[in-house]
Design an enzyme around this catalytic site. Structure first.
Site: not given
Ligand code: UD1
Ligand code: CA
Length: 476
Positions: A18, A161, A429
């Protein structure tokens, strides 16, 4: 590290779709460091036995950005299985088999959770003797977050979620902040059982609390009162908002330490900057990187300082400076451009429309107007007249200019480097100084002036200038 049976796992493997960016999301900076850098700075303060950062998307770039500043961190590669559950699983698998404490899971995109908040969160988890503790917050707009579903007794039942939520579940305003404390045994037992049967086809870490509940284990929730500590960055609007909140926090910290900040909303101070009591910051000012400002200095308005040192009681206004040292009681600006390697001595002056680079300017010396001073050593008590410039570049090499103590140059002097002006020397100057000037000498290079009488009336007849000249001459 002191060792307190704590491992911290920082999730930083996601792409951050995003953000629509070439730069991985977790490397976008606020307050002078990447988002994930703030999380790691906090992790280091918690003195965990292990700090792991899970990486995958642009992993080399992420590792390169963090390795030097956070030598305590171990980087763990996530494989092709997507989701926060998988990310935590690979990190847990990399911990020593005999590690037997708590695991704090943090997100690389949530930089506002400070050490105090996380310390009390961890204490609450340990005091409740829970298998897992979630950080939650009740927000006005839960859009984008996982929702915390409570059972009839008010205990945590599960997390849903957003993409998997029914309309009723989606209307819940208590959100999962994405920060958790788990007993390590819980993760080792339950993560292998987490599936990918959900809207996103990912292994959700957020499935674990529900699984624990179904087995009768205790899942606690710690509801934070300051919801801003839970704010995450998913898009650039949130990046700006979280950056603003971080800055407000930094500005307030300095205000309570005795710094006057006239307009917090237009004052930006990086986390690494240091300001002494009785510093005054005027509006529209950026104090960036490791800038240090000493007591009583006045900085701004409209000033940007990057990695600068400003001495006590100095005044710096409408200035752009990088890697510059400004002495005590010196004055800089308005409209000055100080490039790396500028060192201005105590009580010195760099004035309007002056650019400096690699220039040491001695105590009490002045470069007041319209000058360029580059690759130069200027002694004490020197005055470079208006529009004096160093011609330091001959199209091939840069050369040094040395100006000894008490030299005064005339307006529009050009110092063609390499060149040296001895102590107390002067220039006329417009002088173009190509040869060294001995101490105490006056250097002149301009041909004597010749006036050609009547030139304007003869060559510019009928112009306003010719008419004015004719009128004055007839009146004489
Ligand atoms: C996640 C939570 C959600 C919570 C929100 C809070 C899950 C499934 N959902 O959603 O319940 O409300 O955070 O901010 O956990 N990441 C990895 N590996 C992956 C996917 C993500 O390391 O395969 C890391 C991302 O880099 C990020 C964090 O995990 O730093 C959260 O991932 P993101 O995709 O932002 O999750 P949200 O949709 O925000
Ligand atoms: Ca997030």
């Amino acid at each position: 590290m002191t060792g307190n049976n704590l491992a911290i796992i920082v999730l930083a493997a996601g792409q951050g779709t995003r953000m629509k960016s070439r730069l991985p999301k977790v490397l976008h900076p606020i307050g002078g460091r990447p988002l994930v850098g703030h999380v790691l700075t906090t992790a280091v303060r918690l003195e965990a036995d292990h700090i792991e950062v899970v990486v995958r998307h642009e992993r080399d770039q992420v590792v390169a950005a963090l390795r030097e500043d956070y030598p305590q961190a171990v980087f763990i590669d996530q494989d092709d299985v997507p989701g926060t559950g998988r990310a935590v699983q690979v990190a847990v698998d990399a911990l020593p088999a005999d590690f037997d404490g708590d695991v704090l899971v943090l997100s690389g995109d949530c930089p506002l959770a400070d050490a105090d908040t996380l310390r009390s969160f961890l204490e609450a988890h340990r005091a409740a003797d829970a298998a897992a503790t979630l950080m939650t917050a009740v927000v006005d707009d839960p859009n984008g977050y996982g929702r915390v579903i409570r059972d009839a007794d008010g205990g945590v039942d599960r997390i849903v979620e957003q993409k998997d939520a029914s309309a009723e579940e989606a209307s819940v305003r208590e959100i999962n902040a994405g920060m958790y404390a788990f007993r390590i045994g819980v993760l080792r037992q339950y993560l292998p059982a987490v599936g990918v049967d959900n809207a996103q086809g990912e292994m959700y870490l957020t499935d674990v609390p529900g699984m624990l509940r179904r087995d009768g284990s205790r899942v606690a929730a710690s509801v934070v009162s300051d919801v801003t500590v839970t704010y995450g960055v998913n898009d650039r609007a949130q990046l700006a908002e979280v950056g603003r909140l971080l800055n407000a926090r930094i500005v307030r910290r300095w205000q309570l330490d005795g710094v006057t900040v006239i307009d917090p909303s237009t004052t930006w101070i990086d986390d690494d900057a240091t300001l002494a009591p009785d510093v005054t910051i005027l509006p529209n000012t950026h104090i960036l990187r490791a800038t240090v400002i000493a007591e009583g200095a006045i900085v701004g308005p409209d000033t940007t300082l990057v990695d600068c040192e400003v001495g006590a009681d100095a005044i710096v206004r409408r200035t752009d400076a990088t890697l510059a040292v400004i002495g005590a009681e010196a004055t800089v600006g308005p409209f000055s451009f100080l490039r790396p390697g500028t060192v201005l001595g105590a009580r010195g002056k760099i004035g309007a429309y002056v650019e400096t680079k690699n220039a040491e300017i001695g105590e009490g010396s002045k470069v007041p107007h319209l000058s360029y001073v580059g690759d130069a050593t200027i002694g004490r008590g020197v005055n470079l007249g208006a529009s004096t410039i160093t011609a330091n570049y001959d199209d091939v090499n840069k050369h040094r200019t040395v100006v000894e103590d008490e030299v005064h140059t005339g307006s529009h002097t050009t110092l063609v480097a390499p060149v040296r002006l001895g102590a107390g020397a002067k220039t006329g100057a417009g002088a173009v100084v190509r040869k060294d000037v001995p101490a105490g000498a006056l250097a002149m290079s301009v041909a004597p002036q010749r006036n050609i009488e009547g030139w304007v009336e003869k060559n510019r007849a009928g112009t306003g200038a010719a008419d004015a000249a004719a009128r004055e001459r007839s009146a004489e």
